[in-house]
Design a protein around this motif. Structure first.
Motif, PDB file in Angstrom:
ATOM      1  N   ALA A  20       9.416 -19.927  17.004  1.00 49.65           N
ATOM      2  CA  ALA A  20      10.262 -21.078  17.331  1.00 49.65           C
ATOM      3  C   ALA A  20      11.727 -20.677  17.460  1.00 49.65           C
ATOM      4  O   ALA A  20      12.421 -21.115  18.385  1.00 49.65           O
ATOM      5  CB  ALA A  20      10.098 -22.162  16.273  1.00 49.65           C
ATOM      6  N   GLN A  21      12.204 -19.838  16.544  1.00 46.83           N
ATOM      7  CA  GLN A  21      13.599 -19.387  16.608  1.00 46.83           C
ATOM      8  C   GLN A  21      13.856 -18.582  17.872  1.00 46.83           C
ATOM      9  O   GLN A  21      14.890 -18.741  18.517  1.00 46.83           O
ATOM     10  CB  GLN A  21      13.948 -18.543  15.387  1.00 46.83           C
ATOM     11  CG  GLN A  21      14.145 -19.345  14.138  1.00 46.83           C
ATOM     12  CD  GLN A  21      14.468 -18.466  12.938  1.00 46.83           C
ATOM     13  OE1 GLN A  21      14.099 -17.296  12.882  1.00 46.83           O
ATOM     14  NE2 GLN A  21      15.161 -19.042  11.972  1.00 46.83           N
ATOM     15  N   PHE A  22      12.918 -17.718  18.237  1.00 46.71           N
ATOM     16  CA  PHE A  22      13.070 -16.918  19.448  1.00 46.71           C
ATOM     17  C   PHE A  22      13.168 -17.830  20.672  1.00 46.71           C
ATOM     18  O   PHE A  22      14.039 -17.656  21.522  1.00 46.71           O
ATOM     19  CB  PHE A  22      11.895 -15.946  19.610  1.00 46.71           C
ATOM     20  CG  PHE A  22      11.982 -15.134  20.867  1.00 46.71           C
ATOM     21  CD1 PHE A  22      12.660 -13.927  20.875  1.00 46.71           C
ATOM     22  CD2 PHE A  22      11.409 -15.577  22.047  1.00 46.71           C
ATOM     23  CE1 PHE A  22      12.763 -13.179  22.038  1.00 46.71           C
ATOM     24  CE2 PHE A  22      11.505 -14.839  23.212  1.00 46.71           C
ATOM     25  CZ  PHE A  22      12.185 -13.638  23.208  1.00 46.71           C
ATOM     26  N   ILE A  23      12.262 -18.802  20.759  1.00 49.20           N
ATOM     27  CA  ILE A  23      12.260 -19.720  21.908  1.00 49.20           C
ATOM     28  C   ILE A  23      13.580 -20.482  21.972  1.00 49.20           C
ATOM     29  O   ILE A  23      14.196 -20.592  23.037  1.00 49.20           O
ATOM     30  CB  ILE A  23      11.062 -20.684  21.832  1.00 49.20           C
ATOM     31  CG1 ILE A  23       9.754 -19.903  22.039  1.00 49.20           C
ATOM     32  CG2 ILE A  23      11.195 -21.803  22.862  1.00 49.20           C
ATOM     33  CD1 ILE A  23       8.494 -20.699  21.752  1.00 49.20           C
ATOM     34  N   LYS A  24      14.029 -20.996  20.851  1.00 51.77           N
ATOM     35  CA  LYS A  24      15.280 -21.762  20.806  1.00 51.77           C
ATOM     36  C   LYS A  24      16.459 -20.915  21.284  1.00 51.77           C
ATOM     37  O   LYS A  24      17.248 -21.348  22.127  1.00 51.77           O
ATOM     38  CB  LYS A  24      15.524 -22.251  19.378  1.00 51.77           C
ATOM     39  CG  LYS A  24      16.735 -23.114  19.216  1.00 51.77           C
ATOM     40  CD  LYS A  24      16.834 -23.608  17.782  1.00 51.77           C
ATOM     41  CE  LYS A  24      18.052 -24.468  17.563  1.00 51.77           C
ATOM     42  NZ  LYS A  24      18.123 -24.956  16.174  1.00 51.77           N
ATOM     43  N   ARG A  25      16.564 -19.701  20.763  1.00 51.60           N
ATOM     44  CA  ARG A  25      17.680 -18.822  21.152  1.00 51.60           C
ATOM     45  C   ARG A  25      17.596 -18.416  22.622  1.00 51.60           C
ATOM     46  O   ARG A  25      18.606 -18.379  23.322  1.00 51.60           O
ATOM     47  CB  ARG A  25      17.691 -17.578  20.276  1.00 51.60           C
ATOM     48  CG  ARG A  25      18.139 -17.853  18.876  1.00 51.60           C
ATOM     49  CD  ARG A  25      18.202 -16.573  18.066  1.00 51.60           C
ATOM     50  NE  ARG A  25      18.512 -16.880  16.682  1.00 51.60           N
ATOM     51  CZ  ARG A  25      17.943 -16.297  15.649  1.00 51.60           C
ATOM     52  NH1 ARG A  25      17.047 -15.349  15.833  1.00 51.60           N
ATOM     53  NH2 ARG A  25      18.276 -16.636  14.425  1.00 51.60           N
ATOM     54  N   GLU A  26      16.403 -18.099  23.077  1.00 51.96           N
ATOM     55  CA  GLU A  26      16.227 -17.647  24.459  1.00 51.96           C
ATOM     56  C   GLU A  26      16.561 -18.765  25.449  1.00 51.96           C
ATOM     57  O   GLU A  26      17.256 -18.535  26.438  1.00 51.96           O
ATOM     58  CB  GLU A  26      14.796 -17.155  24.668  1.00 51.96           C
ATOM     59  CG  GLU A  26      14.557 -16.516  25.998  1.00 51.96           C
ATOM     60  CD  GLU A  26      15.290 -15.206  26.211  1.00 51.96           C
ATOM     61  OE1 GLU A  26      15.466 -14.825  27.386  1.00 51.96           O
ATOM     62  OE2 GLU A  26      15.694 -14.558  25.230  1.00 51.96           O
ATOM     63  N   VAL A  27      16.088 -19.968  25.181  1.00 45.85           N
ATOM     64  CA  VAL A  27      16.356 -21.093  26.084  1.00 45.85           C
ATOM     65  C   VAL A  27      17.845 -21.413  26.098  1.00 45.85           C
ATOM     66  O   VAL A  27      18.431 -21.618  27.160  1.00 45.85           O
ATOM     67  CB  VAL A  27      15.508 -22.326  25.692  1.00 45.85           C
ATOM     68  CG1 VAL A  27      15.959 -23.565  26.447  1.00 45.85           C
ATOM     69  CG2 VAL A  27      14.038 -22.049  25.961  1.00 45.85           C
ATOM     70  N   ARG A  28      18.462 -21.433  24.929  1.00 43.60           N
ATOM     71  CA  ARG A  28      19.913 -21.683  24.873  1.00 43.60           C
ATOM     72  C   ARG A  28      20.680 -20.608  25.634  1.00 43.60           C
ATOM     73  O   ARG A  28      21.624 -20.902  26.355  1.00 43.60           O
ATOM     74  CB  ARG A  28      20.399 -21.719  23.431  1.00 43.60           C
ATOM     75  CG  ARG A  28      20.128 -23.006  22.745  1.00 43.60           C
ATOM     76  CD  ARG A  28      20.761 -23.023  21.380  1.00 43.60           C
ATOM     77  NE  ARG A  28      20.555 -24.309  20.753  1.00 43.60           N
ATOM     78  CZ  ARG A  28      20.867 -24.569  19.503  1.00 43.60           C
ATOM     79  NH1 ARG A  28      21.395 -23.634  18.742  1.00 43.60           N
ATOM     80  NH2 ARG A  28      20.649 -25.761  19.003  1.00 43.60           N
TER      81      ARG A  28
END
Length: 58
Positions: free
Chosen positions: A44-52
């Motif tokens: 979840a953290q990876f997805i959040k950072r990547e999308v941002r």
């Protein structure tokens, strides 16, 4: 040594309010996250950072 068996994951999109491009990007980011991480919190953290990061670069 045991050989690592890798499963082929397939995204299931059930309901969406995004363009086709956004859907494809979301799937790609999720697959990359699951390839790199195994703990849900880390995924979840990876997805959040990547999308941002991608939105910020655009």
């Amino acid at each position: 040594m045991a050989a690592e068996k890798k499963e082929k994951l397939e995204a299931q999109i059930k309901s969406v309010d995004m363009t086709e491009d956004m859907q494809q990007e979301a799937v790609e980011v999720a697959i990359e996250a699951m390839d790199k991480h195994h703990i849900e919190k880390d995924i979840a953290q990876f997805i959040k950072r990547e999308v941002r990061g991608r939105r910020h670069r655009a």
